[in-house]
Design an enzyme around this catalytic site. Structure first.
Site, short mmCIF file in Angstrom:
data_model
loop_
_atom_site.label_atom_id
_atom_site.label_comp_id
_atom_site.label_asym_id
_atom_site.label_seq_id
_atom_site.Cartn_x
_atom_site.Cartn_y
_atom_site.Cartn_z
N GLU A 22 40.64 43.91 49.92
CA GLU A 22 39.82 42.74 48.04
C GLU A 22 39.25 41.26 49.14
O GLU A 22 39.84 41.16 50.12
CB GLU A 22 40.65 42.14 47.90
N GLU B 122 50.26 43.21 47.64
CA GLU B 122 50.23 42.42 48.23
C GLU B 122 51.55 41.74 48.12
O GLU B 122 52.11 40.67 47.32
CB GLU B 122 49.29 40.96 47.36
N LYS C 37 39.79 37.56 33.63
CA LYS C 37 38.70 37.69 33.00
C LYS C 37 37.29 36.33 33.86
O LYS C 37 36.02 36.97 33.46
CB LYS C 37 38.47 37.42 31.27
N CYS D 91 63.92 36.17 46.62
CA CYS D 91 65.36 36.31 45.11
C CYS D 91 66.69 35.59 45.78
O CYS D 91 66.94 36.29 46.57
CB CYS D 91 64.70 38.30 44.80
N HIS E 171 37.32 35.75 37.04
CA HIS E 171 37.18 36.11 38.32
C HIS E 171 36.04 37.39 38.48
O HIS E 171 36.03 38.32 37.88
CB HIS E 171 38.29 37.26 39.04
C1 GAL Z 1 44.14 39.01 45.02
C2 GAL Z 1 45.29 40.24 44.07
C3 GAL Z 1 44.92 40.92 43.00
C4 GAL Z 1 43.62 40.18 42.22
C5 GAL Z 1 43.39 39.22 42.93
C6 GAL Z 1 41.98 38.24 42.82
O1 GAL Z 1 45.95 38.67 45.35
O2 GAL Z 1 45.43 41.73 44.92
O3 GAL Z 1 45.34 42.15 41.97
O4 GAL Z 1 44.45 39.50 41.86
O5 GAL Z 1 44.18 38.29 44.14
O6 GAL Z 1 41.71 37.28 43.40
#
Ligand code: GAL
Length: 667
Positions: free
Chosen positions: A307, A150, A356, A158, A358
């Site tokens: 994800e 991501e 933790k 920056c 999540h």
């Molecule tokens: C995403 C990220 C993951 C995790 C996830 C939690 O943005 O790529 O590593 O943090 O969110 O929802």
């Protein structure tokens, strides 16, 4: 050699075995197999474990993890682990840390604390990627590369020394001479003229509005700076493993990165989708529109959802779980809209650290007692039945013109009103979504030959080439719908004078003299055909030059003047929407536009039932998703075929249970 793309439906998630004793790994693979997991993303945040000090490397644990997964037939999308540098790096080389517009240096202790333009970061990241590539290039578990993670998610720009230097280099390449930069940035305004390159800075915190073209160029530069990092890693991986496909996980409507420029640099699109379970109705469209945008980046191959959450996330102020059935429905929606992979963050819920709470595929409770794991297992079994869908594509006849440069420009400061570009595009997309009419997202300057209808909301920044392209599309017989605040400025963010939108005047058959952006809550009325509807947000004051008024304002000092128009141009027609209509008004307009373009829905279904079609050379697949809590009867029109989940033949009509899904394979 071409990279070998995945050919099956992928199921799995991020796997972070470095957080667990190796004894747990055995249970992990046993449960992965039970759940039907066939791919995991490994080691995304493991840099500190792989390289505990500048000179020391430790690959033993990853070797054992890779071997264990290979032995269990689970493929690995192997991370390059560059997303979170270890503390030793910035302790020794503090210049890798990013700096905000206010001059604050962001510190370690979280993640993503690196400047994309840091030469030191680049050197160490490249060394890490080289090591990983050399070590695992022939490993039987290696199926794909997961570059970084991501990009820019938290660190979106920056302003440090390396970034300032890189911004100047980028500007030199673009403008060559300082005079050209001064002209493009319009520095005659407010005494901003630059006399030497060293005077040029990133747009830092200033007393008042910063130069808009400088800000726009900085956004372009920043997207390119992250892309340069990606390219650096990709080049190393391509040299080591030409046959292994590579990707990085995108984030849907993510403003800082122009994903259209990124798409050619990856082998398949992967993205992360986290709609808020609090509003399921919004969530179903948020998922769909994100999938459509992401799929459109590489329309010739399926994308992968890299994800999502099995249930709750940890990062909203209040984190509702997904109630039973929602995770399945959202996962099958991925397939419905052209995805071939349903993956999650993360395999096993952590017991320490910021995430933790999540959800994971495996929760804190024993898998055998877990509601979530039961759903995970059931979904894994269903995906096996849906195997024939893999590789099939989505073909749509409606395109939504969407451009990151227009997005950046229209949301810069000091505009007549506030336009939320992505929200406006999504609002129009939603009408098509609710009518089961598939939409692709395209650049306004790209080929439109596949489309009958192009919807172009708020293309505030419109290069001349794109205006010519849209005009030619209509001349050839296409239907265009443009909206207010389009075609106002060129690439340098300079107004194109002569009556807005000067470059679309001919095709639209009108010009805009003034506009009235409305404060929140203020409304006007519009008489549309025989009906009266409301409008808000913005009212363009138009002069017709051949276009015909379809609707007129009923209030304000411009009552009676046109708000919505249609103009015949060549073999096609161009519609213009000068205001934001309420739902009834949008229905009148889009209903008419779609009829004129002869675009039909995939299937007419009761409200809340989503219908899509994917096609392969041999089959069509009709997806029906019931997002409601009521059993719903759906008439199938002419569709007839085998339901992949049950094996039954479907024809004429069927009954979808609450939150039910069916996928019908049609020869
Ligand atoms: C995403 C990220 C993951 C995790 C996830 C939690 O943005 O790529 O590593 O943090 O969110 O929802």
């Amino acid at each position: 050699m071409k990279p070998k793309l995945p050919t099956k439906l992928l199921y799995g998630g991020d796997y972070n075995p470095e957080q667990w004793p190796e004894s747990v790994w055995l249970e992990d693979v046993r449960l992965m197999r039970a759940a039907g997991v066939n791919m995991i993303s490994l080691g995304i945040f493991s840099w500190a474990k792989l390289q505990p000090t500048e000179k020391r490397w430790d690959f033993g644990w990853l070797d054992r993890g890779m071997d264990l997964l290979a032995k269990n037939n689970i493929s690995v999308c192997l991370a390059t682990a560059t997303a979170s540098p270890p503390p030793w790096l910035s302790t020794k080389y503090p210049e890798v840390l990013p700096v905000t517009a206010d001059g604050v240096t962001l510190q370690i202790g979280s993640r993503q604390q690196y400047s994309p333009s840091s030469r030191v970061y680049q050197k160490f990241a490249a060394a890490l990627v080289r090591k990983i590539a050399a070590r695992y290039r022939r490993h039987p578990a290696l199926a794909a590369w997961h570059i970084n993670n991501e990009y820019a998610c938290h660190l979106q720009e920056c302003h440090g020394a390396d970034s300032t230097r890189a911004f100047r280099d980028w500007l030199r390449t673009k403008y060559r001479a300082l005079a050209a930069l001064n002209a493009a940035w319009g520095t005659a305004f407010w005494s901003q003229a630059y006399g030497a390159w060293d005077e040029v800075l990133t747009p830092r915190r200033a007393p008042y509005h910063s130069n808009p073209t400088q800000c726009l160029d900085f956004k372009r530069f920043t997207s390119d700076a992250f892309l340069a990092l990606h390219r650096m890693e990709a080049a190393i991986l391509r040299a080591a493993t030409p046959a292994i496909p590579l990707t990085t996980n995108f984030m849907g409507f993510f403003k800082p990165l122009d994903y259209r420029a990124w798409a050619p640099e990856i082998d398949f699109v992967a993205w992360d989708s986290y709609p808020d379970p609090v509003d399921e109705k919004a969530a179903r469209h948020a998922g769909a529109v994100g999938h459509d945008l992401m799929r459109s980046l590489k329309p010739d191959r399926p994308f992968v959802l890299m994800e999502q959450a099995t249930s709750a996330v940890n990062w909203r102020p209040v984190n509702l779980p997904k109630r039973p059935g929602i995770m399945r429905l959202q996962s099958l929606q991925v397939l419905a809209r052209g995805g071939d992979g349903v993956m999650f963050f993360q395999w096993r819920a952590s017991i320490a650290g910021a995430e933790k709470f999540h959800s994971g595929l495996v929760q804190h409770v024993p898998a055998a007692a877990s509601r979530v794991f039961a759903e995970v297992k059931a979904l894994g079994a269903e995906l096996k039945k849906l195997a024939p869908v893999a590789g099939s594509l989505v073909h749509n006849r409606v395109a939504l013109a969407f451009d990151w440069h227009a997005w950046w420009a229209v949301e810069l400061e000091s505009k007549p009103g506030r336009i939320d570009y992505a929200a406006w595009a999504q609002a129009l997309h939603r009408w098509f979504y609710e009518h089961n009419i598939g939409v692709d997202f395209v650049h306004p300057g790209s080929s439109l030959a596949a489309y009958d209808l192009v919807v172009a909301p708020a293309l505030y920044l419109l290069p001349a080439k794109s205006a010519v392209n849209l005009t030619a599309f209509v001349a050839r017989g296409g239907t265009l719908l443009a909206t207010y605040f389009s075609g106002i400025v060129d690439e340098h963010e300079h107004v194109v004078p002569g009556g807005y939108p000067a470059l679309l005047r001919e095709v639209l058959g009108l010009w805009v003299e003034e506009w009235a952006p409305y404060p929140e809550g203020r409304k006007n009325g519009v008489r549309f055909g025989g009906r009266k509807v409301t409008c808000d947000h913005w009212c363009d004051l138009l002069h017709l030059e051949g276009a015909q008024a379809l609707a007129n304002y009923t209030g304000d000092f411009f009552a009676g003047r046109p708000a919505v128009t249609r103009h015949s141009h060549g073999r096609g027609a161009a519609y213009y929407l000068g205001t934001r209509l309420d739902a009834a008004g949008l229905d009148l307009l889009l209903g008419r536009v779609v009829r004129e373009a002869k675009v039909a829905p995939v299937l007419r279904t009761p409200a809340g039932v989503e219908a899509t079609v994917r096609e392969s050379t041999k089959h069509r697949f009709l997806f029906l998703l019931n997002h409601t809590d009521k059993a719903t009867k759906v008439s199938l029109g002419g569709y007839r075929g085998r339901e992949l989940l049950t094996g039954k033949i479907a024809s004429r009509s069927l009954l979808l249970p609450p939150l039910g899904v069916t996928v019908i394979q049609i020869p």
